[in-house]
Write an enzyme that holds these catalytic residues in place. Structure first.
Site, PDB file in Angstrom:
ATOM      1  N   HIS A 256     -22.100 -91.501 -14.578  1.00  0.00           N
ATOM      2  CA  HIS A 256     -20.953 -91.464 -13.667  1.00  0.00           C
ATOM      3  C   HIS A 256     -21.288 -92.195 -12.362  1.00  0.00           C
ATOM      4  O   HIS A 256     -20.527 -92.128 -11.403  1.00  0.00           O
ATOM      5  CB  HIS A 256     -20.574 -90.022 -13.344  1.00  0.00           C
ATOM      6  CG  HIS A 256     -20.046 -89.260 -14.523  1.00  0.00           C
ATOM      7  ND1 HIS A 256     -18.819 -89.506 -15.088  1.00  0.00           N
ATOM      8  CD2 HIS A 256     -20.595 -88.254 -15.243  1.00  0.00           C
ATOM      9  CE1 HIS A 256     -18.627 -88.687 -16.108  1.00  0.00           C
ATOM     10  NE2 HIS A 256     -19.688 -87.917 -16.223  1.00  0.00           N
TER      11      HIS A 256
ATOM     12  N   SER B 185      -7.912 -82.577 -14.150  1.00  0.00           N
ATOM     13  CA  SER B 185      -8.940 -82.351 -15.155  1.00  0.00           C
ATOM     14  C   SER B 185     -10.276 -82.009 -14.506  1.00  0.00           C
ATOM     15  O   SER B 185     -11.014 -81.129 -14.977  1.00  0.00           O
ATOM     16  CB  SER B 185      -9.087 -83.604 -16.033  1.00  0.00           C
ATOM     17  OG  SER B 185     -10.056 -83.404 -17.042  1.00  0.00           O
TER      18      SER B 185
ATOM     19  N   TYR C  49      -7.938 -94.977 -19.539  1.00  0.00           N
ATOM     20  CA  TYR C  49      -7.797 -93.782 -20.362  1.00  0.00           C
ATOM     21  C   TYR C  49      -6.426 -93.729 -21.025  1.00  0.00           C
ATOM     22  O   TYR C  49      -6.303 -93.377 -22.200  1.00  0.00           O
ATOM     23  CB  TYR C  49      -8.012 -92.546 -19.484  1.00  0.00           C
ATOM     24  CG  TYR C  49      -7.928 -91.236 -20.218  1.00  0.00           C
ATOM     25  CD1 TYR C  49      -9.051 -90.684 -20.822  1.00  0.00           C
ATOM     26  CD2 TYR C  49      -6.729 -90.527 -20.293  1.00  0.00           C
ATOM     27  CE1 TYR C  49      -8.980 -89.470 -21.484  1.00  0.00           C
ATOM     28  CE2 TYR C  49      -6.648 -89.325 -20.952  1.00  0.00           C
ATOM     29  CZ  TYR C  49      -7.774 -88.796 -21.554  1.00  0.00           C
ATOM     30  OH  TYR C  49      -7.693 -87.598 -22.211  1.00  0.00           O
TER      31      TYR C  49
END
Length: 233
Positions: A60, A90, A145
């Site tokens: 990340h 999320s 995404y």
């Protein structure tokens, strides 16, 4: 190297495509051992160095902190960006689900921290723009995404080309179906908060005033960037 929002799902799709595996096989393995996290102490850099090439590693980290091999074009990077409204929801649910984080604040407080760049890994706005500046680099594949839900077949074809694997037409169609199956399993898993993987998640929790404030911050921090997102599908 995988760097993304939605890393858990992306790692399984990439493993599926790169190995020619199937969803049932992935369900029986510890995928985190196959794709270790670069910055985590476990399994650690020593274990990562022992992996045989081509290695699949996830992270990340911001672009600037990735190993020099990636900056020099000697390794490939797959980056996935998610629309920030769904991402913050999320991320909030993820924080609340882990004992180690045990976040018990309100979503409003968490979203405020997100907008003010006060969460782990720093500013999302800087993170995504930094990678977007390199999205045309030959060794970088920048994915969204939402496209995984909107046009999975095209994304699988992009991954096949980028990873340098070979499929005939029938095999490619089968792989797309396998990826569909995998995404359905991940997004509908009972262990996850309901719908955490769907697009438009933010509409269930954002108030009108929160949305207006978020849009203002987004415009201020992303105004000069030509990267766009689908907030509705």
């Amino acid at each position: 190297c995988l760097v993304s929002a939605g890393t858990g799902l992306l790692q399984e799709v990439v493993y599926l495509v790169s190995q020619g595996a199937d969803p049932d096989e992935i369900g029986l393995m510890n995928i985190d051992e196959q794709l270790p996290v670069l910055e985590y102490p476990q399994p650690g850099l020593d274990i990562i160095k022992e992996l045989t090439s081509p290695r699949l590693i996830k992270s990340h980290l911001p672009y600037r902190f990735l190993p020099s091999d990636l900056h020099n074009g000697n390794s490939k990077v797959i980056y996935m960006a998610r629309n920030p409204k769904d991402l913050v929801v999320s991320y909030y649910q993820f924080h609340r689900s882990l004992r180690t984080m045990s976040y018990r604040g309100t979503f409003q407080e968490f979203c405020r921290r997100f907008m003010n760049d006060k969460l782990g890994y720093g500013s999302w706005f800087e993170h995504v723009q930094e990678f977007w500046e390199h999205h045309m680099d030959a060794n970088v594949l920048f994915l969204k995404y939402e496209d995984m839900h909107k046009d999975l077949a095209t994304m699988v074809e992009q991954l096949v080309r980028f990873l340098g694997v070979s499929y005939d037409k029938a095999q490619l169609e089968t792989m797309v179906e396998h990826c569909h199956q995998l995404i359905d399993q991940c997004c509908n898993a009972e262990a996850l908060p309901v719908g955490r993987g769907r697009v438009g998640l933010w509409k269930d929790i954002f108030t009108v005033s929160m949305n207006e404030k978020f849009d203002l911050v987004y415009k201020q921090k992303m105004g000069k960037c030509d990267l766009t997102f689908d907030f509705y599908l």
